[in-house]
Design an enzyme around this catalytic site. Sequence first.
Site, PDB file in Angstrom:
ATOM      1  N   GLU A   1      32.837  24.979  35.005  1.00 45.00           N
ATOM      2  CA  GLU A   1      32.988  25.749  36.239  1.00 45.00           C
ATOM      3  C   GLU A   1      33.608  24.891  37.346  1.00 45.00           C
ATOM      4  OE1 GLU A   1      32.586  28.958  36.586  1.00 45.00           O
ATOM      5  OE2 GLU A   1      31.984  29.095  34.482  1.00 45.00           O
TER       6      GLU A   1
ATOM      7  N   TRP B   1      37.261  24.886  36.693  1.00 44.05           N
ATOM      8  CA  TRP B   1      37.872  26.136  37.162  1.00 44.05           C
ATOM      9  C   TRP B   1      38.051  26.102  38.675  1.00 44.05           C
ATOM     10  CZ3 TRP B   1      40.626  29.720  35.005  1.00 44.05           C
ATOM     11  CH2 TRP B   1      40.467  30.024  33.655  1.00 44.05           C
TER      12      TRP B   1
ATOM     13  N   TRP C   1      47.652  51.729  42.639  1.00 42.18           N
ATOM     14  CA  TRP C   1      46.201  51.840  42.742  1.00 42.18           C
ATOM     15  C   TRP C   1      45.815  53.169  43.384  1.00 42.18           C
ATOM     16  CZ3 TRP C   1      43.980  48.267  39.925  1.00 42.18           C
ATOM     17  CH2 TRP C   1      44.589  47.014  39.788  1.00 42.18           C
TER      18      TRP C   1
ATOM     19  N   ASN D   1      27.850  34.657  38.149  1.00 43.31           N
ATOM     20  CA  ASN D   1      29.260  34.696  37.745  1.00 43.31           C
ATOM     21  C   ASN D   1      29.562  35.824  36.765  1.00 43.31           C
ATOM     22  OD1 ASN D   1      31.983  33.504  37.681  1.00 43.31           O
ATOM     23  ND2 ASN D   1      31.480  33.005  35.564  1.00 43.31           N
TER      24      ASN D   1
ATOM     25  N   TRP E   1      42.415  45.288  43.579  1.00 45.38           N
ATOM     26  CA  TRP E   1      41.529  44.120  43.546  1.00 45.38           C
ATOM     27  C   TRP E   1      41.395  43.457  44.907  1.00 45.38           C
ATOM     28  CZ3 TRP E   1      43.770  39.498  44.957  1.00 45.38           C
ATOM     29  CH2 TRP E   1      45.173  39.411  44.873  1.00 45.38           C
TER      30      TRP E   1
ATOM     31  N   TRP F   1      39.172  37.206  41.276  1.00 47.48           N
ATOM     32  CA  TRP F   1      39.595  38.604  41.351  1.00 47.48           C
ATOM     33  C   TRP F   1      40.921  38.829  40.619  1.00 47.48           C
ATOM     34  CZ3 TRP F   1      37.444  43.102  42.421  1.00 47.48           C
ATOM     35  CH2 TRP F   1      36.177  43.089  43.012  1.00 47.48           C
TER      36      TRP F   1
END
Length: 237
Positions: free
Chosen positions: A28, A31, A64, A102, A120, A143
Site C-alpha cells: 500500500e 501504491w 455519464w 480500502n 467518478w 477513483w
Amino acid sequence: TVSVRQLARHAHSLAHAGEAGAATWLSELVWRDFYFQVLANFPHVADEEGCGASFRPEYDAIAWETGSRAEALFAAWCEGRTGYPLVDAAMHQLNETGYMHNRLRMVTASFLCKDLGIDWRRGERYFARQLIDYDLSANNGGWQWASSSGCDAQPYFRIFNPVSQSRKFDPDSEFILRFLPQLARLPPRARHAPWEAKVADLDYPAPVVDHERAREETLRRYAVVKKNGAAKGAVGT
C-alpha cells in the site's frame, strides 16, 4: 514527515520477522508513492479541486448519467440508502467516522461509476470532503482505478458485484449490522440481499438499481472507450 525509505526498511524488517501484515502494508505504501509519481508527471489528472481529466483520455468520451434521476441516485449513494447493504454500511462508516476500509472504497467507487453510471469525479470530490486520511494523489488514483480510466487500472469490464463482495468479505454480516442495525431482524446471511427475504416493514430501501441490468448498461456505456482505443491503435500502426 517520515521518510518513505525509513518506512520501507521498517516494513521489510517486520516482514522478515514474520509479521503477516507487513508485506501488505508495504504494498500500500508503494501504491501511495506510485500515485505521487502519476500526479507529479501527469498533472492533467487533477485540477485545483482535485478532479481533472482521465489519465487515459479515451475515457473522457464516456457519457455519464445526468439529470434528476442521476441526482437522486447520487444522493442515495452519499447517504447510504442504495438498498445494497455493504455499499450503504460503508457510506455510513465514511459519513460517521471519516474513514473507510480500502476494500470498501473500491466497492463503493465501482458501484457509483458502474452500477449508477455517475462520473467518478463526483465520488472523488465527496471522498475528499469526508475522509480524514484524504490524500489528493491516492484519492484521484483510487477513483481512476475504480472507473478504469487511470494508470494500471482495472479493466472496464470488471464490475464488482456488491452482493458477492459482501458475502465474501463480511460473511457473517457483522460490519453491515454495525452500521445498519435495522437489518438485525434478518438472519445474518440474509442481510447481504435483504430484498430476497421479503420481510414487511423492514425500514430499509429496495435496491435503487438492478445490478445485472446496470452491468449490461455499463458495458454499453464503456463501448465508446473500446471503439476509441481501437481507432487510436489503428492510427498508431
